[in-house]
Enzyme design. Structure first.
Site, PDB file in Angstrom:
ATOM      1  CD  GLU A   1      -2.817   0.946   2.705  1.00  0.00           C
ATOM      2  OE1 GLU A   1      -2.339  -0.195   3.531  1.00  0.00           O
ATOM      3  OE2 GLU A   1      -3.720   1.496   2.648  1.00  0.00           O
TER       4      GLU A   1
ATOM      5  CE  LYS B   1      -7.244   1.269   3.220  1.00  0.00           C
ATOM      6  NZ  LYS B   1      -5.969   1.457   4.085  1.00  0.00           N
TER       7      LYS B   1
ATOM      8  CB  CYS C   1      -4.881  -2.455   3.551  1.00  0.00           C
ATOM      9  SG  CYS C   1      -4.203  -2.628   4.828  1.00  0.00           S
TER      10      CYS C   1
ATOM     11  CE  LYS D   1       5.368  11.560  35.247  1.00  0.00           C
ATOM     12  NZ  LYS D   1       6.382  10.528  36.137  1.00  0.00           N
TER      13      LYS D   1
END
Lengths: 535, 535
Positions: free
Chosen positions: B43, B122, B158, B505
């Site tokens: 792809e 796609k 895909c 974080k």
């Protein structure tokens, strides 16, 4: 639409805090009771917006639905009110072509006097900029029209109306709708007030539009209220200010403040204020260099949480000029915040004796020693460290990662350097005195990491830099397109390359309030690894 | 399907480097020439995948289309080959209900001997986990079927095939398709090989499936090749290894290596190797604590870019045990990498004399002094700093921000602590000797930031912690659901709260290779500010 009196509930929800959010709703319903017939709250007001992937958790949906049921029951206390409230609701997974994992609708329920009148699910799900609605929600399929006082009222949610060719608008017109009510989660950007009205007027087809927005900060977004009512002819007959509360009538329509320093400053204040309050942090610390970025950040912080909760620290190195320390001290005194001066010579010397460093590494070293010092204070005193970088330097990587870029929140990360000066001048004018020292505004910008350094040793003049950055970032312009507007090709290509090279640093940057059409953060998703356009 | 011979071109594209990518395509076409009739690449092989918001830039689309046109012309050199190649192509903006800014299709063009046979876009665009296809691409509307040697061949891309109830599959069956070729950008995760085959077999309806994947690292993703061919009956008749290259026949089918330490280790090596090579970085530096995380990171780096390009630095503080330094030294010697020992006492003492710090702040101070030292080396020697944190500690925030979490790449950020041990044991076994010192594997984990500290002073046993984290993160399980599986409520709620608290974080963390179904990073988008589930 004279007959139906409308109240706009601009609430400031905390994501996932149902008790807090429901209490705000109830308080505003009490205020509206007797004043109006119909109350409209913002998008997902009950659970908070945006939820991100929390919308995948079945428990947040269940708790929202429970909180909604409780509010429907409570609405018997206000039998004359009809209420439109945004919330998530459980959905069966969408059809497979729309490949996503969403299990929730982005909904608004209409209820009155203990009874649900109907539920509307958002149909048009934005998937651009900061928005991930297509990822997180299942689109609705059905319009909702209900009657109140003999009028037909429809519901749409936010993005639904941002399409002038929408078949939904035509359907509502065909159904003879008199009024469209629209809960919104519409974040502040500098031109947004005009854009909202343009969207509403483009969508309306012989029906009035009541546009209700949230008000408050959520991570990188600030919702700026600005709820409004336009009549069938597109005339604006009501506008709510940038404030939380229930707004039922305006004495006079407040001014549109697109591209206005006062409103931009307020958005920055609210963004920081709500990040602190919603994450239970009451105090901040920031380094004061004597320069304009830290000065503006300091006044924003003082306005957001009160000067007594702000600690400014001057961290002079052997290269810092005396005027820098004097300007930092003067600023703190004018602002009325706490001030400390901590010279960094001792750790500076000890690292230098320990390591053999390049010139660039020596410059970064000072910024990192300052970070270690500020984070020591942050950890010890439970103070949120603010990062004071502006958008221009973040764009081109003119900052030290784990140095001056460190912090839990970066109040001016989406403000270009030229706009930092603009805001600083406006702030002093609005106060009638130089809270921000004039020399911080007028002197040549310098990181002071080596003798005699100025930013323009490494960067073009900021006015030129900002003009090019606006095109490359906010307009997704190509180098050719920018050159076509009269800019020098070498300059533009170099700036484009710097922006690309700095992506790895930005990917580790603190969040900060979005103010422009395209802010660094969740609104701009580009690979770190790419050679596209490489010089 | 005996008649049509198929070649799988597993190429390793660099995003936006058309010269590099096209050269790989041509090289592999030369290899396939004469061997096979039909060649399938992965792809977006020509421009690289994922492109992210680079897909909004008209110049990347134009350059891709130009590179494609050049390759079509070049294909005259291989007149017997029919080629299926993935690339972006320009699209008219989608219909407005699908609100996004995309201007490109995710396409595959079939061409042969200088002529384009057809283009497929796609249709099914994933918008979950790390995928933003719905944001970045306009969905296609048309199937593509072409003839080769009297057989009907269709193309899908895909996600198109990850739906067993797809109407597309039925349409292809109704059209009498013999073979479906599928370019993929399918990232490695530990169970992916089996999942791919399950997807392909669930989708196929009396047609064979040729599944072609990319091979290589791109930021946080590693594409692991594994192209395969299944016949009409679902029998796998060909499988390509985890390697770049043109694969036309297999002597024997290589083993499926789901949940296998060898393949996991290889993915980690490729992820770091390609991050370095594609961003033009040839050398790395990392801190060696004598513990297992830095040891595993070190061997991954040595395998990725060669031991001579790896510098390990022991940075003992007054709390470091002698065995830690000995283990770090022993590791470096076994690996054959460069080693330096830099005690941090001097800056440690100077910061302590400068600041009054809480106990927690004192611990963080040491981690940050190490970072300053390592970044000094990084900046001076142009070495990429590796952050060596594992997924368990990143999940619960058991790390120092701007300290041990600092780095440009975090090789094991998506490997739970218990799997770090598993990989270390496997590595030593596979080498037939203890490259990683046995004591680094067997000793109680400790940050050594105060005397006698171990991780289990603050955290549950890692086996228990990892079991709960897998459920909370990868399964998006609620606390109730985890408790329902027999875990203690207080423990689960505390872990859930730690995960939420550490989001700020993580939002500033380095990228690292995704290995699980849900890695921290672009696959998990949750607010920093939320009180949902707060204790």
């Amino acid at each position: 639409m004279q007959e139906i009196r409308i109240g706009f509930g601009q609430i400031n929800p905390v994501v996932g805090d149902f008790e807090h959010n429901a209490a705000q709703v109830l308080k505003q319903l009490s205020q509206a009771d007797g004043e109006v017939d119909l109350v409209v709250f913002g998008e997902l007001a009950l659970c908070g917006y945006p939820l991100g992937d929390l919308s995948y958790r079945s428990d947040i949906i269940e708790k929202t639905e429970q909180a909604l049921a409780d509010l429907v029951a409570e609405s018997k206390r206000f039998p004359s009110l009809t209420i439109v409230l945004g919330h998530v609701s459980s959905a069966t997974r969408r059809d497979v072509k729309q490949s996503a994992f969403a299990i929730a609708h982005n909904s608004a329920t209409v209820f009155s006097n203990g009874k649900v009148i109907g539920r509307y699910d958002k149909q048009r799900l934005p998937t651009y900029d900061v928005f991930d609605d297509w990822r997180n929600f299942v689109p609705g399929e059905q319009d909702l029209i209900f009657e109140l006082q003999g009028k037909k009222i429809a519901v749409a949610i936010c993005e639904d109306i941002w399409d002038s060719a929408s078949p939904q608008a035509q359907r509502l017109k065909d159904a003879g709708v008199d009024l469209l009510v629209v809960p919104n989660g519409s974040p502040y950007t500098r031109a947004k007030q005009s854009e909202r009205r343009f969207a509403a007027r483009s969508f309306q087809k012989d029906f009035a539009v009541a546009y209700a927005n949230l008000c408050g900060g959520q991570d990188e977004l600030v919702f700026d209220g600005d709820s409004f009512l336009i009549d069938k002819d597109g005339k604006e007959v009501f506008r709510a200010p940038f404030a939380e509360g229930m707004f039922t009538k305006s004495e006079e329509i407040v001014e549109i403040l697109d591209d206005n320093p006062e409103k931009l400053f307020q958005a920055l204040v609210v963004g920081l204020r709500d990040y602190c309050s919603k994450t239970n942090q009451s105090k901040v610390v920031l380094g004061l260099s004597g320069g304009i970025d830290s000065a503006l950040s300091c006044v924003i912080a003082a306005e957001a949480i009160g000067p007594k909760n702000v600690l400014g620290v001057a961290l002079p190195s052997r290269f810092s000029s005396s005027h820098s320390i004097a300007d930092a001290k003067e600023l703190a005194s004018q602002v009325g915040c706490e001030f400390r001066e901590i010279p960094i010579e001792q750790p500076h010397a000890s690292f230098e004796s320990m390591l053999t460093l390049s010139e660039l590494a020596k410059e970064n070293l000072q910024a990192r020693i300052r970070m270690v010092t500020l984070m020591g204070i942050s950890n010890t005193d439970n103070r949120l460290l603010l990062s004071t970088g502006n958008k221009s330097e973040i764009a081109v990587g003119y900052s030290t990662i784990y140095g001056d870029s460190a912090g839990g929140f970066a109040p001016i990360k989406d403000v270009f350097k030229t706009d930092v000066w603009w805001l600083a001048r406006w702030y002093n004018e609005s106060k009638g005195k130089s809270i921000i020292p004039v020399s911080s505004i007028t002197k040549a910008p310098s990181a002071e990491l080596r003798p005699g350094q100025t930013d323009q040793d490494s960067l073009p003049e900021y006015q030129l830099l900002d003009d090019v950055l606006r095109l490359l970032i906010e307009k997704s312009a190509t180098v050719d397109e920018v050159v076509g507007l009269g800019f020098d090709r070498t300059l533009v290509a170099e700036i484009d390359e710097k922006v690309r090279q700095a992506q790895w640093k930005r990917s580790q940057g603190a969040i900060g309030t979005k103010t422009t059409q395209l802010a660094f953060g969740s609104g701009r998703r580009v690979p770190i690894t790419t050679r596209f356009g490489k010089l």
